[in-house]
Motif scaffolding. Sequence first.
Motif, PDB file in Angstrom:
ATOM      1  N   ASN A 100      -6.588   3.907   8.535  1.00 32.41           N
ATOM      2  CA  ASN A 100      -7.799   4.220   7.705  1.00 32.41           C
ATOM      3  C   ASN A 100      -8.675   5.103   8.214  1.00 32.41           C
ATOM      4  O   ASN A 100      -9.737   4.784   8.305  1.00 32.41           O
TER       5      ASN A 100
ATOM      6  N   TYR B 290       0.870   3.953  -2.835  1.00 37.62           N
ATOM      7  CA  TYR B 290       0.880   5.449  -2.459  1.00 37.62           C
ATOM      8  C   TYR B 290       1.867   6.471  -3.348  1.00 37.62           C
ATOM      9  O   TYR B 290       1.780   7.418  -4.002  1.00 37.62           O
TER      10      TYR B 290
ATOM     11  N   LYS C 201       0.858  -1.206  -0.027  1.00 37.81           N
ATOM     12  CA  LYS C 201       0.009  -0.048  -0.022  1.00 37.81           C
ATOM     13  C   LYS C 201       0.687   1.283   0.083  1.00 37.81           C
ATOM     14  O   LYS C 201       0.405   2.314  -0.695  1.00 37.81           O
TER      15      LYS C 201
ATOM     16  N   ILE D  25      -2.120   5.359   6.357  1.00 36.42           N
ATOM     17  CA  ILE D  25      -3.210   4.318   5.485  1.00 36.42           C
ATOM     18  C   ILE D  25      -3.363   3.266   6.329  1.00 36.42           C
ATOM     19  O   ILE D  25      -4.543   2.545   6.178  1.00 36.42           O
TER      20      ILE D  25
END
Length: 554
Positions: free
Chosen positions: A318, A211, A207, A315
Amino acid sequence: MTKSNYDWMKYIVTSALPYVQDVIHLGNLVGSILPADIFYKYLVMKGEDAIFICGSDEHGSAIEIAALKQGTTPKELADKNHEKLKKLLTDSYLCTFTHYGRTGTEQNKEVVYNIFNALDRNGYLVEVKSEQPYCNVDKRFIPDRFIEGTCPYCGYEHARGDQCDRCGRLLNPKDLINPRCNICGKSDITFKEVKNLAINLEKLQPKIKEYLLSHYSNSWSKNAINNSQGYIEKGLKNREITREIKWGFPVPKAGFEDKVFYVWFDALIGYIGISYEYNKEVAEKYWLDNNTRLVQFMGKDNIEPHTLLWPGMLIGSNLGYVLPTTIYAYEFLNWQGQKFSKSRHIGMNIEEALNLLPGEYWRFVLASILPETADTDFTAELLMQAVNNELNDIVGNFIHRTLTLIKNNFDSTVPSPSSKPEIVGEINKYANSYLSLFDSIQIREALRSVIDLAGLGNEFLSKSEPWKKIKQNPDEAASIVYASAMIAKAVGILLYPFMPNSSKKVCSYFSVEPKLEEISLDLAGKKLNLEKLNPLFSKITEKQLELLKEFSGK
């Protein structure tokens, strides 16, 4: 003028939070806070919706140990240095923070706990075991940087447990030959196994990589791109977020209550926490809106935390917080061929520097030598070049020459030209270049465009010699002086992000605000406020430069 290349609704500008163990040096200022403030002022003069968030990083072992050595508490030391630094930055260096807060507040604590608990719920925390150095004399765990010894690679006798300042090698305390505690000076150190919590960057790597690939742009510094790519290629390692010290936020998890959060964890979250310290409604308006552009400035030693750890935390939690849109990391500023060092008396801190020049002069000097692409060496010659040649002889001299001509020969009124000289069209060219450079975070070159515009005006005046034509050819003289006035006004406005007070002073002569839309405002026939006209700047003297010798090491 063309408009910005960006179409963001809102901006958050941040600077890496200065650590308040002591007063920061000029290298700290030029590497993060100053360019962040300059960029924020640029957004303001464009009329953008923006906030500038900064504050004191006040937790961690360095402050705890500094307080111990000074016979005070970490809280008392942080309180004192926070207020001192805030005053220096705002009053002397003219930084216009939306809010300058601190990381030890209840607001930041709440955000830290929210993100920590979210990471825990989402499965991004792991328990890890490691060996930490323990001083048997001081009866405490000590951080790597507070262990000294001989470097096994180059033989330097004052290498730290995390790095050797002579050869640059990254070290582990166990690597050192004859390690000793920097608190008590003794060598009675053992390594004890401890259990800590870490953020699971291995799990978050896909992730984080996604990004990075979607956010790289021409407004990221090359070193931020290259370094983060290098870490990703090697594979991210889990990073501890707790420590065996007392000064910090206690960890709210069973089995870890005797630990506090590692300083980097709550310092990064501090950007959000300080926003909440300022105003909850404002914080949520900016941090929870995907149309917000988050622009972050830092030194190159802060790249990994900001490009990998910080996005990973956001991230993984969240919680909807904005991810960094632009990461701009500066190289280092060195002092006359040496690294800044308080212990060896090399380089000035920002308080000492005021004994040589006012803070606004330092803004100009440091912006003119911003280490954007490589380490830069501060020298007396560069200082003289910036202050005497560029600020005084080019910028100040041109504006003063122009306004003096208007005051003495045109009754303080900008003459109406019989025809507008072609050089007036150059103003938009320079202003558009200025916009483009700022949008791509080339702040040093944006300042250069202002200096060059003033230089163009100086050359135009010298070649045109309107003082000789006022009686012989008044129409031509009027056109020359009109064009010079238009250039002088533009220079004054464009100077604002770098020297706000001087910019406002120039703008006051023309009765305009330091706003970009004022540049195209026609001055023909306008009465100027020139009753108190004086030279804008003064040169630095050889006697003043003698002060630099006191900060060259001992």
